[in-house]
Design an enzyme around this catalytic site. Structure first.
Site, PDB file in Angstrom:
ATOM      1  N   GLY A 181     -21.997  58.269  14.740  1.00  0.00           N
ATOM      2  CA  GLY A 181     -23.176  58.219  13.890  1.00  0.00           C
ATOM      3  C   GLY A 181     -24.246  57.320  14.486  1.00  0.00           C
ATOM      4  CB  SER A 182     -27.126  55.685  12.890  1.00  0.00           C
ATOM      5  OG  SER A 182     -26.553  54.793  11.943  1.00  0.00           O
ATOM      6  CD  GLU A 237     -30.057  60.024  17.991  1.00  0.00           C
ATOM      7  OE1 GLU A 237     -29.270  60.744  18.617  1.00  0.00           O
ATOM      8  OE2 GLU A 237     -29.682  59.061  17.283  1.00  0.00           O
ATOM      9  CB  CYS A 266     -25.652  62.259  19.260  1.00  0.00           C
ATOM     10  SG  CYS A 266     -24.035  62.964  19.588  1.00  0.00           S
ATOM     11  CE  LYS A 314     -17.292  58.661   4.635  1.00  0.00           C
ATOM     12  NZ  LYS A 314     -18.587  59.315   4.214  1.00  0.00           N
ATOM     13  CD  GLU A 341     -20.034  61.120  20.680  1.00  0.00           C
ATOM     14  OE1 GLU A 341     -20.766  61.949  21.256  1.00  0.00           O
ATOM     15  OE2 GLU A 341     -18.922  61.407  20.210  1.00  0.00           O
ATOM     16  CB  VAL A 358     -23.899  53.283  10.278  1.00  0.00           C
ATOM     17  CG1 VAL A 358     -22.538  53.336   9.588  1.00  0.00           C
ATOM     18  CG2 VAL A 358     -25.009  53.576   9.281  1.00  0.00           C
TER      19      VAL A 358
END
Length: 504
Positions: free
Chosen positions: A246-247, A400, A302, A193, A268, A250
């Site tokens: 992602g974050s 970040e 990132c 996805k 990650e 989430v």
């Protein structure tokens, strides 16, 4: 207009791409059952639609999961030899290279990244697939022949099962290529996805895999929003593992959902990478690396080196070199070969970056350069930005930003530099610049980060693992460790001869 800004050329014929993509489920190209779609407007060219893909519902995702489950439980892929899987994966790598320019243009337009960068990334992804293809036939278990004359121990490596992979918008083709080949190379099947912002190239990857002969159901792609499409991958009991990039917010939520069905989770997450520069460093090389480390992908990375930690005695000399590069580096039109910094992914994200800059000024940091949007009405661009006089309590030093913003702090000793580097809740990446190899290595060994460089930044190779410490994530991708991420290990005790009776 800033002199180093390259205004977008809206007459470029490549903007006519307007690609219409379909999801790939069980080897077939399909639309969402509802017929609903998502239009992607190029962030570098205001108002121009460059791609359209389906908006999947929970039911659409369920069909993809069912296809991956069948392919794993009854299909040929997990039962093939490593050599058979390897041959097909090598074909995927060849097809990626054969379609490099098409993929690069689509990636550049969807993400807003410079075309030269996108072209290089696609080539690197072919190398990722090639490495995983080669290693997939060399995976092994273990034998234990020293546990007694009447016993033999076997350790079997088996695929973990059906893997849901959720990728972000900043490096959609690379991050999928860092995960999918390792998962299917281990014998798993996959439902991918991608981000709703940047789904086109992920669909094309799956289409190339189908063209290469990867069996139906092994590599499925569904497109849409995190809720419901991504969330279903964490909830559905037919999924054995979820890999998310992602974050932290989430990732934490997905981990909590996956824990309810005791799924394996690979994460990650965010980063706030330090770049430590000692006074014996090659200052020009360091300045160039610092600029690249914070401006690469417009800072939407990132592993961005967004915290500059510089030894006091060379602060002024180094910052002047960084500022000189920052004033000259070209940013703007993603399709221009001279562009080095592209666009922000969305209006909301550009506004978020601006809010961090404003907070830095309000907290008392000295804004040396930039700090403003650029090219209003032409695209979503942010000027290279440099702060000095930052302390570790400021939000621009702790959080970040995900933009082209450099926060500079000073240190006196190596101990102080390491302490500053480790003061972040993140631990994804770190760089050390020094001509004293012992000092550089000793410093890197003490920094809690999973992806580190000495005298370089944002470098990579398929052979070395990547992953985070602390809130930057769980697990490791790439290298031989990456296959362990998608493997189960079964211990088998074999008794030779007749065992001693328990009773009688």
């Amino acid at each position: 207009m800033l002199a180093n800004f390259i205004s977008p050329d809206t007459t470029d014929s490549r903007l006519d791409i307007k690609a219409r993509y379909r999801m790939l489920v069980d080897g077939k190209s399909v639309d969402a059952a509802s017929g609903r779609t998502i239009d992607r407007v190029s962030p570098g060219h205001s108002g121009i639609i460059v791609g359209t893909w389906p908006e999947a519902s929970a039911d659409d995702v369920g069909l993809a999961i069912a296809a991956a489950r069948r392919a794993f439980d009854t299909g040929p892929w997990p039962r093939m030899s490593g050599a058979e899987r390897s041959r097909l994966m090598f074909k995927v790598a060849e097809l990626i290279l054969a379609n490099q320019e098409e993929l690069a243009v689509a990636e550049s337009l969807e993400v807003g990244k410079p075309i030269a960068q996108a072209r290089g990334e696609i080539g690197f992804c072919a190398d990722l697939w090639s490495y995983a293809a080669g290693q997939s036939r060399a995976l092994e278990g273990q034998t234990h022949n020293n546990i007694g004359d009447d016993r033999l121990g076997l350790v079997l490596r088996e695929p973990v099962g059906v893997v849901g992979i959720i990728t972000p918008w900043n490096f959609p083709f690379i991050i999928a290529s860092e995960r999918v080949p390792w998962a299917i190379g281990a014998g798993c099947t996959v439902v991918l996805k991608p981000s709703e912002f940047t789904s086109g190239t992920s669909i094309r990857m799956a289409e190339l895999a189908r063209q290469a002969g990867i069996p139906d159901g092994v590599f499925n792609v569904v497109t849409g929003y995190g809720d419901p499409a991504g969330q279903i991958l964490a909830e559905d009991p037919r999924i054995d593992m979820v890999a998310f990039t992602g974050s932290v917010r989430v990732g934490t939520k997905l981990g909590e959902i996956a824990a309810r069905s005791v799924k394996r989770v690979g994460l990650e997450l965010g980063g706030k990478g330090p770049q430590i520069v000692f006074d014996d460093a090659d200052l020009q090389a360091a300045a160039d690396g610092i600029a690249y480390g914070v401006y690469h992908n417009a800072g939407q990375c990132c592993i961005s080196g967004s915290r500059l930690l510089v030894q006091e005695g060379i602060r002024d000399a180094l910052i002047e070199r960084v500022l000189d590069i920052s004033r000259k580096v070209t940013f703007g039109d993603p399709l221009n070969e001279k562009t080095r910094i592209g666009a922000m992914i969305s209006e909301a994200h550009a506004a978020k970056v601006q809010s961090y800059v404003d907070a830095g000024v309000a907290d008392g940091a000295e804004l040396l350069l930039g700090g403003t949007r650029a090219g209003e009405g032409k695209g979503l661009y942010f000027a290279p930005t440099v702060f000095s006089g930052v302390n570790s309590a400021m939000s621009i030093a702790r959080e970040e930003i995900f933009g082209p913003v450099l926060s500079t702090m000073t240190f006196k000793t190596a101990d102080e530099a390491v302490a500053l580097a480790n003061s972040s809740e993140f631990g994804l990446s770190a760089s050390v610049w020094s001509t004293n190899l012992e000092n550089a290595l000793q410093s890197i060994r003490r920094i809690r980060a999973g992806r580190c460089w000495i005298n370089s930044v944002i470098d990579g190779t398929p052979e070395l693992p990547i992953g985070g410490y602390k809130k930057s994530g769980l697990g490791r991708e790439l290298g031989r460790y990456g296959f362990d991420e998608y493997s189960q290990f079964k211990g088998i005790h074999v008794t030779l001869g007749r065992p001693a009776p328990w009773f009688g």
